[in-house]
Design a protein around this motif. Structure first.
Motif, PDB file in Angstrom:
ATOM      1  N   SER A  10       6.883  28.552  23.930  1.00 45.52           N
ATOM      2  CA  SER A  10       5.848  29.419  23.368  1.00 45.52           C
ATOM      3  C   SER A  10       6.438  30.103  22.133  1.00 45.52           C
ATOM      4  O   SER A  10       7.661  30.075  21.915  1.00 45.52           O
ATOM      5  N   SER A  11       5.595  30.736  21.349  1.00 42.67           N
ATOM      6  CA  SER A  11       6.119  31.476  20.197  1.00 42.67           C
ATOM      7  C   SER A  11       7.034  32.602  20.664  1.00 42.67           C
ATOM      8  O   SER A  11       8.017  32.938  19.988  1.00 42.67           O
ATOM      9  N   GLU A  12       6.747  33.169  21.854  1.00 40.08           N
ATOM     10  CA  GLU A  12       7.601  34.226  22.411  1.00 40.08           C
ATOM     11  C   GLU A  12       8.980  33.673  22.762  1.00 40.08           C
ATOM     12  O   GLU A  12       9.994  34.357  22.570  1.00 40.08           O
ATOM     13  N   ASP A  13       9.033  32.456  23.271  1.00 32.42           N
ATOM     14  CA  ASP A  13      10.324  31.821  23.562  1.00 32.42           C
ATOM     15  C   ASP A  13      11.145  31.652  22.288  1.00 32.42           C
ATOM     16  O   ASP A  13      12.352  31.926  22.267  1.00 32.42           O
ATOM     17  N   VAL A  14      10.484  31.173  21.229  1.00 34.49           N
ATOM     18  CA  VAL A  14      11.196  30.977  19.957  1.00 34.49           C
ATOM     19  C   VAL A  14      11.751  32.297  19.457  1.00 34.49           C
ATOM     20  O   VAL A  14      12.924  32.395  19.063  1.00 34.49           O
ATOM     21  N   ARG A  15      10.934  33.343  19.489  1.00 35.03           N
ATOM     22  CA  ARG A  15      11.384  34.652  19.027  1.00 35.03           C
ATOM     23  C   ARG A  15      12.523  35.182  19.899  1.00 35.03           C
ATOM     24  O   ARG A  15      13.453  35.823  19.404  1.00 35.03           O
ATOM     25  N   ALA A  16      12.453  34.929  21.201  1.00 35.19           N
ATOM     26  CA  ALA A  16      13.510  35.381  22.103  1.00 35.19           C
ATOM     27  C   ALA A  16      14.827  34.676  21.791  1.00 35.19           C
ATOM     28  O   ALA A  16      15.904  35.297  21.815  1.00 35.19           O
ATOM     29  N   ILE A  17      14.759  33.378  21.501  1.00 33.52           N
ATOM     30  CA  ILE A  17      15.968  32.631  21.131  1.00 33.52           C
ATOM     31  C   ILE A  17      16.539  33.179  19.830  1.00 33.52           C
ATOM     32  O   ILE A  17      17.748  33.441  19.718  1.00 33.52           O
ATOM     33  N   TRP A  18      15.678  33.379  18.841  1.00 34.41           N
ATOM     34  CA  TRP A  18      16.155  33.918  17.566  1.00 34.41           C
ATOM     35  C   TRP A  18      16.743  35.308  17.741  1.00 34.41           C
ATOM     36  O   TRP A  18      17.722  35.663  17.077  1.00 34.41           O
ATOM     37  N   HIS A  19      16.171  36.119  18.623  1.00 34.86           N
ATOM     38  CA  HIS A  19      16.706  37.461  18.876  1.00 34.86           C
ATOM     39  C   HIS A  19      18.117  37.363  19.449  1.00 34.86           C
ATOM     40  O   HIS A  19      18.996  38.163  19.108  1.00 34.86           O
ATOM     41  N   LEU A  20      18.348  36.383  20.333  1.00 35.76           N
ATOM     42  CA  LEU A  20      19.673  36.213  20.922  1.00 35.76           C
ATOM     43  C   LEU A  20      20.710  35.808  19.883  1.00 35.76           C
ATOM     44  O   LEU A  20      21.902  36.088  20.058  1.00 35.76           O
ATOM     45  N   VAL A  21      20.290  35.143  18.810  1.00 38.70           N
ATOM     46  CA  VAL A  21      21.224  34.777  17.743  1.00 38.70           C
ATOM     47  C   VAL A  21      21.893  36.030  17.181  1.00 38.70           C
ATOM     48  O   VAL A  21      23.082  36.037  16.862  1.00 38.70           O
ATOM     49  N   LEU A 249      24.733  27.806  11.078  1.00 39.59           N
ATOM     50  CA  LEU A 249      23.797  28.445  12.002  1.00 39.59           C
ATOM     51  C   LEU A 249      23.518  27.603  13.240  1.00 39.59           C
ATOM     52  O   LEU A 249      22.984  28.119  14.227  1.00 39.59           O
ATOM     53  N   LEU A 250      23.859  26.309  13.214  1.00 38.43           N
ATOM     54  CA  LEU A 250      23.692  25.496  14.418  1.00 38.43           C
ATOM     55  C   LEU A 250      24.411  26.122  15.610  1.00 38.43           C
ATOM     56  O   LEU A 250      23.887  26.123  16.733  1.00 38.43           O
ATOM     57  N   LEU A 251      25.595  26.655  15.383  1.00 45.55           N
ATOM     58  CA  LEU A 251      26.377  27.208  16.485  1.00 45.55           C
ATOM     59  C   LEU A 251      25.682  28.402  17.144  1.00 45.55           C
ATOM     60  O   LEU A 251      25.446  28.383  18.363  1.00 45.55           O
ATOM     61  N   PRO A 252      25.336  29.461  16.411  1.00 44.59           N
ATOM     62  CA  PRO A 252      24.696  30.593  17.094  1.00 44.59           C
ATOM     63  C   PRO A 252      23.326  30.264  17.670  1.00 44.59           C
ATOM     64  O   PRO A 252      22.943  30.821  18.705  1.00 44.59           O
ATOM     65  N   VAL A 253      22.587  29.356  17.032  1.00 47.10           N
ATOM     66  CA  VAL A 253      21.275  28.999  17.582  1.00 47.10           C
ATOM     67  C   VAL A 253      21.439  28.192  18.864  1.00 47.10           C
ATOM     68  O   VAL A 253      20.737  28.429  19.856  1.00 47.10           O
ATOM     69  N   GLN A 254      22.360  27.256  18.891  1.00 48.11           N
ATOM     70  CA  GLN A 254      22.585  26.490  20.118  1.00 48.11           C
ATOM     71  C   GLN A 254      23.095  27.390  21.236  1.00 48.11           C
ATOM     72  O   GLN A 254      22.699  27.241  22.409  1.00 48.11           O
ATOM     73  N   LYS A 255      23.962  28.346  20.917  1.00 50.69           N
ATOM     74  CA  LYS A 255      24.399  29.311  21.920  1.00 50.69           C
ATOM     75  C   LYS A 255      23.204  30.097  22.461  1.00 50.69           C
ATOM     76  O   LYS A 255      23.092  30.324  23.677  1.00 50.69           O
ATOM     77  N   ALA A 256      22.310  30.496  21.574  1.00 51.29           N
ATOM     78  CA  ALA A 256      21.135  31.266  21.992  1.00 51.29           C
ATOM     79  C   ALA A 256      20.210  30.435  22.876  1.00 51.29           C
ATOM     80  O   ALA A 256      19.638  30.945  23.848  1.00 51.29           O
ATOM     81  N   VAL A 257      20.058  29.151  22.553  1.00 50.84           N
ATOM     82  CA  VAL A 257      19.241  28.259  23.392  1.00 50.84           C
ATOM     83  C   VAL A 257      19.821  28.194  24.803  1.00 50.84           C
ATOM     84  O   VAL A 257      19.103  28.320  25.805  1.00 50.84           O
ATOM     85  N   LEU A 258      21.136  27.996  24.897  1.00 49.60           N
ATOM     86  CA  LEU A 258      21.786  27.905  26.202  1.00 49.60           C
ATOM     87  C   LEU A 258      21.634  29.214  26.983  1.00 49.60           C
ATOM     88  O   LEU A 258      21.313  29.209  28.176  1.00 49.60           O
ATOM     89  N   GLN A 259      21.858  30.346  26.306  1.00 44.76           N
ATOM     90  CA  GLN A 259      21.700  31.646  26.964  1.00 44.76           C
ATOM     91  C   GLN A 259      20.282  31.834  27.466  1.00 44.76           C
ATOM     92  O   GLN A 259      20.063  32.277  28.596  1.00 44.76           O
ATOM     93  N   HIS A 260      19.310  31.495  26.633  1.00 43.88           N
ATOM     94  CA  HIS A 260      17.898  31.683  27.004  1.00 43.88           C
ATOM     95  C   HIS A 260      17.558  30.860  28.229  1.00 43.88           C
ATOM     96  O   HIS A 260      16.946  31.370  29.178  1.00 43.88           O
ATOM     97  N   LEU A 261      17.939  29.594  28.232  1.00 41.12           N
ATOM     98  CA  LEU A 261      17.567  28.713  29.333  1.00 41.12           C
ATOM     99  C   LEU A 261      18.323  29.039  30.620  1.00 41.12           C
ATOM    100  O   LEU A 261      17.804  28.807  31.727  1.00 41.12           O
ATOM    101  N   LEU A 262      19.524  29.586  30.494  1.00 36.87           N
ATOM    102  CA  LEU A 262      20.311  29.887  31.680  1.00 36.87           C
ATOM    103  C   LEU A 262      19.986  31.248  32.293  1.00 36.87           C
ATOM    104  O   LEU A 262      20.406  31.540  33.413  1.00 36.87           O
ATOM    105  N   THR A 263      19.268  32.083  31.545  1.00 34.39           N
ATOM    106  CA  THR A 263      19.032  33.443  32.024  1.00 34.39           C
ATOM    107  C   THR A 263      17.575  33.776  32.298  1.00 34.39           C
ATOM    108  O   THR A 263      17.276  34.844  32.827  1.00 34.39           O
ATOM    109  N   ILE A 264      16.630  32.885  31.918  1.00 35.66           N
ATOM    110  CA  ILE A 264      15.232  33.208  32.182  1.00 35.66           C
ATOM    111  C   ILE A 264      14.887  32.887  33.651  1.00 35.66           C
ATOM    112  O   ILE A 264      15.554  32.083  34.286  1.00 35.66           O
TER     113      ILE A 264
END
Length: 264
Positions: A10-21, A249-264
């Protein structure tokens, strides 16, 4: 929740991932099943560093989805050992089927139909460096590719418009994508990708003249790019090349993706 295609977000998921960056790093821990087809030099480098920086243990499973075993059986046997799967596999349907069978999140590190982490990274760059993505004039140049399909999906998820310039035979009905065979006015950023084999006769490489007609936008070529292929201009000689540093930026975004998926 998995990230097989951007349409799963969702757009909220995208924003949450970007926030984690932009948030302080978090030690999420856990075990990653890692299967990576082909070279993918940049994606491989940054995912391995992401695992390391998040203190995730990694077990490599070469050619995980190449086996003839049913994906429901693979998932059933492997899920107890892993917290997340990161898979680069050309067969997109196979990844999707595996993700639907698994009880763990699955990250598509690139398939024939999508490159979600690459596009999330480039979109984050646009959002934070060029301007709000819903206002930035984004142009895709060239025939449909896995990268461009992910851009189409992101445009639908976040409700922004794209101009996609390609041969008329590739023009298809997508609500947030305006197709054209030539530039439509000015653009803020132009994104290219390598041409799929067999489409060379249907496409024109991006030239300096094209960039000038579009008001000298930021040029963001998807690597590995080919001067003399999708580009007739050498990005290093173009003053508004996004630059090699942009892909850090691939590194922090990929880290944020992993964090998001592992913590939701």
């Amino acid at each position: 929740m998995s990230l097989v295609s951007l349409s799963a977000l969702s757009s909220e998921d995208v924003r949450a991932i970007w926030h984690l960056v932009e948030a302080p790093g978090v030690d999420v821990q856990g075990t990653v099943a890692w299967s990576f087809e082909g070279n993918g030099i940049r994606t491989r480098t940054t995912f391995l560093k992401a695992f390391q920086e998040l203190n995730l243990s990694v077990i490599e499973l070469p050619n995980l989805l190449k086996t003839g075993e049913r994906v429901c059986d693979l998932a059933g046997y492997l899920d107890p050992f892993y917290d997340i799967y990161v898979v680069r596999e050309s067969n997109h349907e196979r990844i999707a089927e595996f993700a639907a069978s698994s009880r763990r999140p699955v990250v598509n590190a690139m398939s024939s139909a999508g490159h979600p982490c690459e596009v999330l990274t480039d979109a984050y760059f646009i959002e934070t460096v060029i301007g709000p993505i819903r206002k930035v004039r984004i142009c895709l140049w060239g025939p449909p590719t896995n990268v461009f399909r992910s851009w189409h999906e992101l445009a639908d998820v976040m409700d922004f418009s794209l101009v996609h310039i390609c041969h008329e035979s590739f023009h298809t009905g997508t609500s947030n994508v305006i197709f054209s065979s030539s530039p439509l006015g000015t653009a803020d950023v132009v994104i290219t990708d390598g041409w799929p084999r067999g489409t060379e006769q249907l496409n024109n490489p991006l030239s300096v003249e094209d960039l000038n007609r579009m008001g000298q936008p930021v040029l963001l070529p998807t690597p590995p790019f080919a001067v003399g292929g999708e580009l007739s201009v050498d990005p290093r000689r173009y003053p508004r090349f996004a630059g090699y540093e942009q892909k850090k930026l691939l590194l922090p975004v990929q880290k944020a993706v992993l964090q998001h998926l592992l913590t939701i």
